[in-house]
Design a protein around this motif. Structure first.
Motif, PDB file in Angstrom:
ATOM      1  N   ALA B  43      -7.541  55.587   8.540  1.00  0.00           N
ATOM      2  CA  ALA B  43      -7.549  54.979   7.198  1.00  0.00           C
ATOM      3  C   ALA B  43      -8.990  54.799   6.719  1.00  0.00           C
ATOM      4  N   ILE B  44      -9.864  54.328   7.621  1.00  0.00           N
ATOM      5  CA  ILE B  44     -11.269  54.132   7.249  1.00  0.00           C
ATOM      6  C   ILE B  44     -11.940  55.478   6.986  1.00  0.00           C
ATOM      7  N   ALA B  45     -11.650  56.480   7.832  1.00  0.00           N
ATOM      8  CA  ALA B  45     -12.275  57.800   7.648  1.00  0.00           C
ATOM      9  C   ALA B  45     -11.852  58.424   6.318  1.00  0.00           C
ATOM     10  N   VAL B  46     -10.564  58.296   5.964  1.00  0.00           N
ATOM     11  CA  VAL B  46     -10.091  58.855   4.688  1.00  0.00           C
ATOM     12  C   VAL B  46     -10.757  58.130   3.524  1.00  0.00           C
ATOM     13  N   THR B  47     -10.891  56.806   3.629  1.00  0.00           N
ATOM     14  CA  THR B  47     -11.566  56.047   2.566  1.00  0.00           C
ATOM     15  C   THR B  47     -12.998  56.510   2.391  1.00  0.00           C
ATOM     16  N   LYS B  48     -13.700  56.693   3.532  1.00  0.00           N
ATOM     17  CA  LYS B  48     -15.086  57.165   3.457  1.00  0.00           C
ATOM     18  C   LYS B  48     -15.151  58.551   2.819  1.00  0.00           C
ATOM     19  N   ALA B  49     -14.238  59.442   3.218  1.00  0.00           N
ATOM     20  CA  ALA B  49     -14.228  60.801   2.660  1.00  0.00           C
ATOM     21  C   ALA B  49     -14.002  60.764   1.149  1.00  0.00           C
ATOM     22  N   LEU B  50     -13.087  59.883   0.705  1.00  0.00           N
ATOM     23  CA  LEU B  50     -12.806  59.786  -0.734  1.00  0.00           C
ATOM     24  C   LEU B  50     -14.036  59.292  -1.495  1.00  0.00           C
ATOM     25  N   LEU B  51     -14.765  58.329  -0.902  1.00  0.00           N
ATOM     26  CA  LEU B  51     -15.991  57.834  -1.548  1.00  0.00           C
ATOM     27  C   LEU B  51     -16.998  58.966  -1.716  1.00  0.00           C
ATOM     28  N   VAL B  52     -17.173  59.762  -0.639  1.00  0.00           N
ATOM     29  CA  VAL B  52     -18.118  60.887  -0.707  1.00  0.00           C
ATOM     30  C   VAL B  52     -17.658  61.893  -1.760  1.00  0.00           C
ATOM     31  N   LEU B  53     -16.369  62.230  -1.751  1.00  0.00           N
ATOM     32  CA  LEU B  53     -15.843  63.224  -2.702  1.00  0.00           C
ATOM     33  C   LEU B  53     -16.010  62.744  -4.142  1.00  0.00           C
ATOM     34  N   TRP B  54     -15.679  61.487  -4.378  1.00  0.00           N
ATOM     35  CA  TRP B  54     -15.618  60.986  -5.752  1.00  0.00           C
ATOM     36  C   TRP B  54     -17.009  60.755  -6.338  1.00  0.00           C
ATOM     37  N   PHE B  55     -17.893  60.130  -5.549  1.00  0.00           N
ATOM     38  CA  PHE B  55     -19.201  59.762  -6.098  1.00  0.00           C
ATOM     39  C   PHE B  55     -20.291  60.782  -5.763  1.00  0.00           C
ATOM     40  N   PHE B  56     -20.484  61.084  -4.454  1.00  0.00           N
ATOM     41  CA  PHE B  56     -21.557  62.006  -4.079  1.00  0.00           C
ATOM     42  C   PHE B  56     -21.264  63.438  -4.550  1.00  0.00           C
ATOM     43  N   MET B  57     -20.011  63.862  -4.446  1.00  0.00           N
ATOM     44  CA  MET B  57     -19.674  65.241  -4.803  1.00  0.00           C
ATOM     45  C   MET B  57     -19.230  65.363  -6.261  1.00  0.00           C
ATOM     46  N   HIS B  58     -19.388  64.272  -7.011  1.00  0.00           N
ATOM     47  CA  HIS B  58     -19.211  64.294  -8.474  1.00  0.00           C
ATOM     48  C   HIS B  58     -17.826  64.722  -8.927  1.00  0.00           C
ATOM     49  N   LEU B  59     -16.801  64.519  -8.099  1.00  0.00           N
ATOM     50  CA  LEU B  59     -15.469  64.922  -8.559  1.00  0.00           C
ATOM     51  C   LEU B  59     -15.039  64.133  -9.793  1.00  0.00           C
TER      52      LEU B  59
END
Lengths: 252, 100
Positions: B43-59
């Protein structure tokens, strides 16, 4: 979005209507910089989808074997140093921040900061690989590398190669399944490390154009696409860290 | 979409959240919670991945077709893992080995 990406021909043909039609970085087959950027971002994402499936096969293999031999995987995982893994996780997250800031610097036309953040990202990537090298050396020292020299003993974690008594069939099977964990550990972290090396190489190529001010608020597609790749490699590690290192953290 | 220049504060906040979540996953892993260890870690890993995708990767600034491409990638990965485990996890239940 979709209405903006395909502009009417009249707009595209009219000179000086904005959108950077005369920009030197605009390839002739695109109407404007906006369309060019959307095309390159989509293309990069299609590549990343193949990367998801590339690593996905290994993650699936992990799930299958892990569910088959949970005790063996936990015992093997407990020999990994989760502190080094956590340190490397922090290093990679920090490198993702500097990568994002490099693109931000280009967007606000701060040429020197672009170069600074790119170099910071590369250094953090090298720190990650350095820690990884130390960990790999430790695995060789303890004979935890799969192959003919692999040694696993319950008590000493393969400290010495001189087992007093021959292992029982159960112990031999246990050791074999532990070896499978280490096979997955080396192929998954190894493939991840290869991606890091490629990423650092691509960043090196961006340094000179960045220094010359080629990337700015109007055009920075190469930075953006490299950033997408770098962050993707970060995401792979975000999953590798708990699956490989933290699995046995409470077993010791 | 060069007109979208995210303020630096968003990136620093994302970084802070990722570091806090990393600390959380390490702390939880030191306790033996049985099967819940895996659930919390993922759950924590998926949350972290979503943060990276949404903000860092500009989705959040990307076109719908780019977001759809990203979602499709992870969706197919889910199919790969789910259908494979659908087989492995039920083999002995549906077809018990003779003599077992």
């Amino acid at each position: 979005m979709s209405t903006r990406s395909i502009e009417p021909a009249a707009v595209a043909l009219a000179p000086g209507t904005g959108g950077g039609h005369d920009h030197p970085s605009l390839q002739h087959h695109f109407d404007n910089l906006e369309q060019q950027k959307e095309a390159s971002t989509l293309g990069m994402w299609l590549f990343l989808v193949t990367e998801i499936m590339f690593f996905g096969g290994l993650f699936t293999t992990y799930v299958v074997y892990r569910s088959s031999w949970p005790r063996e995987f936990m015992a093997a995982s407990s020999t990994l140093d989760w502190k080094l893994g956590a340190f490397n996780t922090a290093v990679l997250i920090l490198s993702s921040l500097t990568m994002a800031l490099a693109i931000w610097a280009a967007q606000v036309n701060r040429r020197k900061q672009v170069v600074f953040y790119l170099i910071a990202t590369m250094i953090l990537g090298l720190v990650f690989l350095g820690v990884k090298a130390v960990e790999y050396a430790d695995k060789f020292e303890h004979h935890h590398v799969p192959g003919p020299n692999f040694v696993w003993s319950e008590d000493a974690h393969g400290e010495g190669g001189h087992a007093a008594a021959a292992p029982t069939p159960e112990q031999a099977a246990f050791a074999h399944h532990v070896e499978i964990f280490f096979s997955l550990y080396f192929i998954m972290t190894g493939l991840h490390a290869v991606h890091m090396i490629c990423g650092i190489g691509v960043l090196a190529f961006l340094l000179v154009p960045s220094w010359k001010g080629r990337y700015n608020s109007a055009y920075h597609n190469p930075l953006e696409c490299t950033g997408l790749y770098w962050h993707f490699v970060d995401i792979v590690w975000i999953f590798l860290f708990p699956l490989l290192y933290l699995l046995g953290a409470h077993a010791t | 979409m060069s007109e979208h220049s995210t303020s630096r504060a968003v990136y620093f906040l994302t970084f802070g959240a990722l570091m806090v979540l990393t600390a959380a996953t390490v702390i939880v892993a030191t306790f033996d919670l049985g099967w819940a260890n895996d659930v919390v870690a993922m759950a924590i890993a998926v949350t972290k991945a979503l943060l990276v995708l949404w903000f860092f990767m500009h989705l959040r600034y990307s076109t719908r077709v780019t977001v759809l491409t990203a979602v499709a990638g992870f969706f197919w990965l889910a199919i790969l893992i789910f259908l494979t485990m659908n087989d492995y996890a039920t083999r002995e239940t549906l077809f018990p080995f003779p003599g077992k």
